[in-house]
Design a protein around this motif. Structure first.
Motif, mmCIF file in Angstrom:
data_model
loop_
_atom_site.group_PDB
_atom_site.id
_atom_site.type_symbol
_atom_site.label_atom_id
_atom_site.label_comp_id
_atom_site.label_asym_id
_atom_site.label_seq_id
_atom_site.Cartn_x
_atom_site.Cartn_y
_atom_site.Cartn_z
ATOM 1 N N ILE A 33 -14.977 -1.349 -0.208
ATOM 2 C CA ILE A 33 -13.745 -0.700 -0.644
ATOM 3 C C ILE A 33 -14.092 0.196 -1.827
ATOM 4 N N SER A 34 -13.416 1.341 -1.906
ATOM 5 C CA SER A 34 -13.691 2.214 -3.049
ATOM 6 C C SER A 34 -13.089 1.579 -4.300
ATOM 7 N N PRO A 35 -13.788 1.675 -5.420
ATOM 8 C CA PRO A 35 -13.243 1.119 -6.657
ATOM 9 C C PRO A 35 -11.877 1.707 -7.001
ATOM 10 N N ALA A 36 -11.716 3.017 -6.847
ATOM 11 C CA ALA A 36 -10.422 3.633 -7.164
ATOM 12 C C ALA A 36 -9.332 3.086 -6.244
ATOM 13 N N GLY A 37 -9.655 2.907 -4.967
ATOM 14 C CA GLY A 37 -8.696 2.338 -4.027
ATOM 15 C C GLY A 37 -8.353 0.905 -4.373
ATOM 16 N N PHE A 38 -9.359 0.125 -4.745
ATOM 17 C CA PHE A 38 -9.150 -1.275 -5.133
ATOM 18 C C PHE A 38 -8.220 -1.368 -6.333
ATOM 19 N N PHE A 39 -8.502 -0.570 -7.374
ATOM 20 C CA PHE A 39 -7.674 -0.635 -8.580
ATOM 21 C C PHE A 39 -6.266 -0.112 -8.325
ATOM 22 N N LEU A 40 -6.142 0.897 -7.469
ATOM 23 C CA LEU A 40 -4.822 1.418 -7.134
ATOM 24 C C LEU A 40 -4.006 0.356 -6.386
ATOM 25 N N LEU A 41 -4.620 -0.318 -5.427
ATOM 26 C CA LEU A 41 -3.915 -1.381 -4.707
ATOM 27 C C LEU A 41 -3.541 -2.530 -5.643
ATOM 28 N N ARG A 42 -4.433 -2.877 -6.545
ATOM 29 C CA ARG A 42 -4.116 -3.947 -7.515
ATOM 30 C C ARG A 42 -2.923 -3.565 -8.379
ATOM 31 N N ARG A 90 -1.953 5.257 -15.684
ATOM 32 C CA ARG A 90 -2.351 3.852 -15.875
ATOM 33 C C ARG A 90 -3.800 3.586 -15.493
ATOM 34 N N LEU A 91 -4.296 4.314 -14.505
ATOM 35 C CA LEU A 91 -5.683 4.114 -14.094
ATOM 36 C C LEU A 91 -6.656 5.017 -14.854
ATOM 37 N N LEU A 92 -6.112 5.860 -15.734
ATOM 38 C CA LEU A 92 -6.925 6.770 -16.547
ATOM 39 C C LEU A 92 -7.747 7.719 -15.668
ATOM 40 N N VAL A 93 -7.070 8.257 -14.646
ATOM 41 C CA VAL A 93 -7.701 9.243 -13.761
ATOM 42 C C VAL A 93 -6.763 10.442 -13.641
ATOM 43 N N THR A 94 -7.227 11.482 -13.004
ATOM 44 C CA THR A 94 -6.399 12.677 -12.830
ATOM 45 C C THR A 94 -5.428 12.483 -11.663
ATOM 46 N N PRO A 95 -4.313 13.212 -11.682
ATOM 47 C CA PRO A 95 -3.406 13.171 -10.533
ATOM 48 C C PRO A 95 -4.105 13.578 -9.232
ATOM 49 N N ALA A 96 -5.053 14.511 -9.294
ATOM 50 C CA ALA A 96 -5.793 14.916 -8.100
ATOM 51 C C ALA A 96 -6.592 13.745 -7.526
ATOM 52 N N THR A 97 -7.162 12.924 -8.392
ATOM 53 C CA THR A 97 -7.898 11.743 -7.935
ATOM 54 C C THR A 97 -6.954 10.801 -7.207
ATOM 55 N N VAL A 98 -5.775 10.572 -7.784
ATOM 56 C CA VAL A 98 -4.792 9.688 -7.148
ATOM 57 C C VAL A 98 -4.416 10.230 -5.770
ATOM 58 N N THR A 99 -4.183 11.528 -5.684
ATOM 59 C CA THR A 99 -3.814 12.135 -4.401
ATOM 60 C C THR A 99 -4.902 11.874 -3.362
ATOM 61 N N SER A 100 -6.141 12.090 -3.732
ATOM 62 C CA SER A 100 -7.263 11.889 -2.815
ATOM 63 C C SER A 100 -7.372 10.426 -2.381
ATOM 64 N N VAL A 101 -7.267 9.509 -3.318
ATOM 65 C CA VAL A 101 -7.382 8.084 -3.013
ATOM 66 C C VAL A 101 -6.212 7.647 -2.138
ATOM 67 N N LEU A 152 -6.142 5.850 1.520
ATOM 68 C CA LEU A 152 -5.462 4.572 1.720
ATOM 69 C C LEU A 152 -4.325 4.698 2.730
ATOM 70 N N GLU A 153 -3.620 5.815 2.683
ATOM 71 C CA GLU A 153 -2.515 6.040 3.617
ATOM 72 C C GLU A 153 -3.053 6.213 5.043
ATOM 73 N N ARG A 154 -4.127 6.953 5.185
ATOM 74 C CA ARG A 154 -4.744 7.166 6.496
ATOM 75 C C ARG A 154 -5.183 5.829 7.113
ATOM 76 N N ASN A 155 -5.612 4.904 6.252
ATOM 77 C CA ASN A 155 -6.066 3.584 6.714
ATOM 78 C C ASN A 155 -4.929 2.561 6.799
#
Length: 165
Positions: free
Chosen positions: A44-53, A69-80, A84-87
């Motif tokens: 699992i991708s770390p960003a995906g794991f933390f987003l799901l948590r 909250r995850l200290l990432v860019t909005p673009a990173t969230v969109t990509s992750v 996650l949505e595709r899966n």
């Protein structure tokens, strides 16, 4: 050990003599990539794991809030979220309060994935931190809690005061 972006570490002398702040900075700098590799090892991708948590505890957040909250860019969230949505682990839904806004919601599939991955990831991560002797744990805990409080209460006003004096 390389310089870790902390300057010439050899100039500081033996690591055992470094100031506590420098030791903390070095440990912090080293921990991120290792934590990410441990999570990735579990498929699992770390960003995906933390987003799901995050969503498992606070479902229905907006992407901008997740980024903050995850200290990432909005673009990173969109990509992750796209992945996650595709899966089938997350879905986007229009906000019922503001139809322009989008909320992120964890799906049953995302809950199952998190349930499956959390314990083995947690066990692997726990092995990183089993270096504190039982007799030292209270002091280490106090240090970290006090440091977290200082970080939370830090303000640029205090920084400005230090620069002007």
């Amino acid at each position: 050990m390389e310089n870790l972006g902390l300057g010439d570490l050899k100039a500081l002398g033996p690591m055992e003599e470094w100031p506590v702040g420098r030791l903390f900075a070095a440990a912090s700098r080293l921990s991120g990539p290792i934590v990410w590799r441990i999570i990735e090892k579990h498929g699992i991708s770390p960003a995906g794991f933390f987003l799901l948590r995050l969503l498992i505890t606070e479902d229905g957040l907006r992407p901008g809030e997740v980024a903050k909250r995850l200290l990432v860019t909005p673009a990173t969230v969109t990509s992750v979220v796209d992945t996650l949505e595709r899966n089938g682990h997350v879905r986007r839904e229009r906000s019922y309060r503001d139809r322009r806004g989008v909320m992120l919601l964890i799906t049953d599939s995302g809950r199952r994935l998190l349930a499956e991955k959390s314990q083995p990831i947690g066990q692997d991560l726990a092995r990183l931190y089993d270096v504190v002797d039982e007799g030292d744990e209270a002091a280490v805990r106090r240090f970290l809690l006090n440091l977290i409080k200082k970080f939370e209460n830090y303000s640029h006003d205090e920084e400005a005061k230090g620069d002007g004096e």
